[in-house]
Design a protein around this motif. Structure first.
Motif, mmCIF file in Angstrom:
data_model
loop_
_atom_site.group_PDB
_atom_site.id
_atom_site.type_symbol
_atom_site.label_atom_id
_atom_site.label_comp_id
_atom_site.label_asym_id
_atom_site.label_seq_id
_atom_site.Cartn_x
_atom_site.Cartn_y
_atom_site.Cartn_z
ATOM 1 N N LEU A 68 59.139 55.845 58.569
ATOM 2 C CA LEU A 68 57.951 55.071 58.228
ATOM 3 C C LEU A 68 57.401 55.487 56.869
ATOM 4 N N ALA A 69 57.485 56.766 56.546
ATOM 5 C CA ALA A 69 57.012 57.239 55.237
ATOM 6 C C ALA A 69 57.744 56.534 54.102
ATOM 7 N N ASP A 70 59.045 56.307 54.259
ATOM 8 C CA ASP A 70 59.816 55.608 53.226
ATOM 9 C C ASP A 70 59.342 54.168 53.061
ATOM 10 N N LEU A 71 59.042 53.511 54.175
ATOM 11 C CA LEU A 71 58.544 52.129 54.096
ATOM 12 C C LEU A 71 57.164 52.080 53.453
ATOM 13 N N LEU A 72 56.309 53.032 53.810
ATOM 14 C CA LEU A 72 54.963 53.055 53.227
ATOM 15 C C LEU A 72 55.012 53.321 51.726
ATOM 16 N N SER A 73 55.948 54.142 51.291
ATOM 17 C CA SER A 73 56.049 54.415 49.848
ATOM 18 C C SER A 73 56.423 53.153 49.077
ATOM 19 N N LYS A 74 57.108 52.209 49.720
ATOM 20 C CA LYS A 74 57.487 50.950 49.059
ATOM 21 C C LYS A 74 56.275 50.069 48.746
ATOM 22 N N VAL A 75 55.148 50.318 49.430
ATOM 23 C CA VAL A 75 53.930 49.555 49.139
ATOM 24 C C VAL A 75 52.874 50.446 48.477
ATOM 25 N N GLY A 76 53.313 51.583 47.963
ATOM 26 C CA GLY A 76 52.432 52.426 47.154
ATOM 27 C C GLY A 76 51.514 53.363 47.911
ATOM 28 N N VAL A 77 51.780 53.619 49.192
ATOM 29 C CA VAL A 77 50.937 54.543 49.947
ATOM 30 C C VAL A 77 51.264 55.969 49.494
ATOM 31 N N PRO A 78 50.248 56.752 49.097
ATOM 32 C CA PRO A 78 50.493 58.121 48.642
ATOM 33 C C PRO A 78 51.014 59.001 49.779
ATOM 34 N N LEU A 79 51.960 59.876 49.435
ATOM 35 C CA LEU A 79 52.528 60.824 50.390
ATOM 36 C C LEU A 79 52.745 62.147 49.685
ATOM 37 N N GLY A 80 53.098 63.169 50.438
ATOM 38 C CA GLY A 80 53.383 64.474 49.846
ATOM 39 C C GLY A 80 52.136 65.164 49.346
ATOM 40 N N GLU A 81 52.252 65.807 48.204
ATOM 41 C CA GLU A 81 51.141 66.582 47.637
ATOM 42 C C GLU A 81 49.939 65.715 47.282
ATOM 43 N N SER A 82 50.138 64.406 47.165
ATOM 44 C CA SER A 82 49.025 63.495 46.858
ATOM 45 C C SER A 82 48.068 63.325 48.029
ATOM 46 N N VAL A 83 48.528 63.647 49.228
ATOM 47 C CA VAL A 83 47.685 63.470 50.407
ATOM 48 C C VAL A 83 46.749 64.664 50.524
ATOM 49 N N ARG A 84 45.508 64.399 50.203
ATOM 50 C CA ARG A 84 44.444 65.407 50.302
ATOM 51 C C ARG A 84 43.108 64.683 50.342
ATOM 52 N N GLY A 85 42.074 65.419 50.674
ATOM 53 C CA GLY A 85 40.725 64.846 50.687
ATOM 54 C C GLY A 85 40.595 63.648 51.590
ATOM 55 N N LYS A 86 40.035 62.570 51.043
ATOM 56 C CA LYS A 86 39.761 61.364 51.836
ATOM 57 C C LYS A 86 41.019 60.657 52.328
#
Length: 162
Positions: A68-86
């Protein structure tokens, strides 16, 4: 007490009320980005296999699908180190053709944060899904498959406000 004709009518009604199988998967973000995939398009993407015990069927099963993470990245959802805060208040809602829906947090889907796998499966035990529609959400970390979604039709990324 039901008479025979009433029982047949009830069975026929249940049969007619079953949702049609999923044939496309739509992924939407709260920013308005959308991706629609056919079974052939999903099959062409890199797959991962997960082996799980399905408490409903009381059997070990091996699903293959796209993380699912791979599919979400195709629509620009931040993952990895970008996931923080809100971004930890970001949810992912998976819905089936029958209206059944479940919620995952973005952290549960991100492999840099969570050890489990959440995939959009298109095969089980080497065979295409049939009675479950073309797509099925499967999580390897569930003790029971309550948040698996058969006949998966849509995935929506949502902001959760406290």
């Amino acid at each position: 007490m039901l008479c025979g004709s009433t029982a047949v009518t009830a069975a026929q009604q249940m049969e007619h009320s079953a949702p049609s199988p999923s044939t496309h998967l739509t992924i939407k973000t709260y920013e308005g980005k959308t991706l629609t995939l056919s079974p052939e398009e999903l099959a062409a993407l890199p797959h991962k296999s997960v082996s799980v015990f399905n408490a409903h069927s009381k059997a070990n099963e091996t699903y293959s699908g796209v993380p699912l993470a791979d599919l979400l990245s195709k629509v620009g959802v931040p993952l990895g180190e970008s996931v923080r805060g809100k971004l930890f208040l970001t949810g992912v809602v998976a819905s089936g053709m029958d209206g059944y829906g479940v919620l995952y947090s973005l952290a549960e889907i991100d492999p840099s944060i969570h050890t489990g796998d959440v995939i959009v499966a298109d095969t089980v035990d080497g065979k295409k899904l049939d009675k479950d529609g073309a797509f099925k959400m499967v999580s390897s970390e569930e003790r029971r498959p309550a948040r698996w979604v058969r006949n998966l039709a849509s995935i929506s990324v949502v902001k959760v406000e406290p």
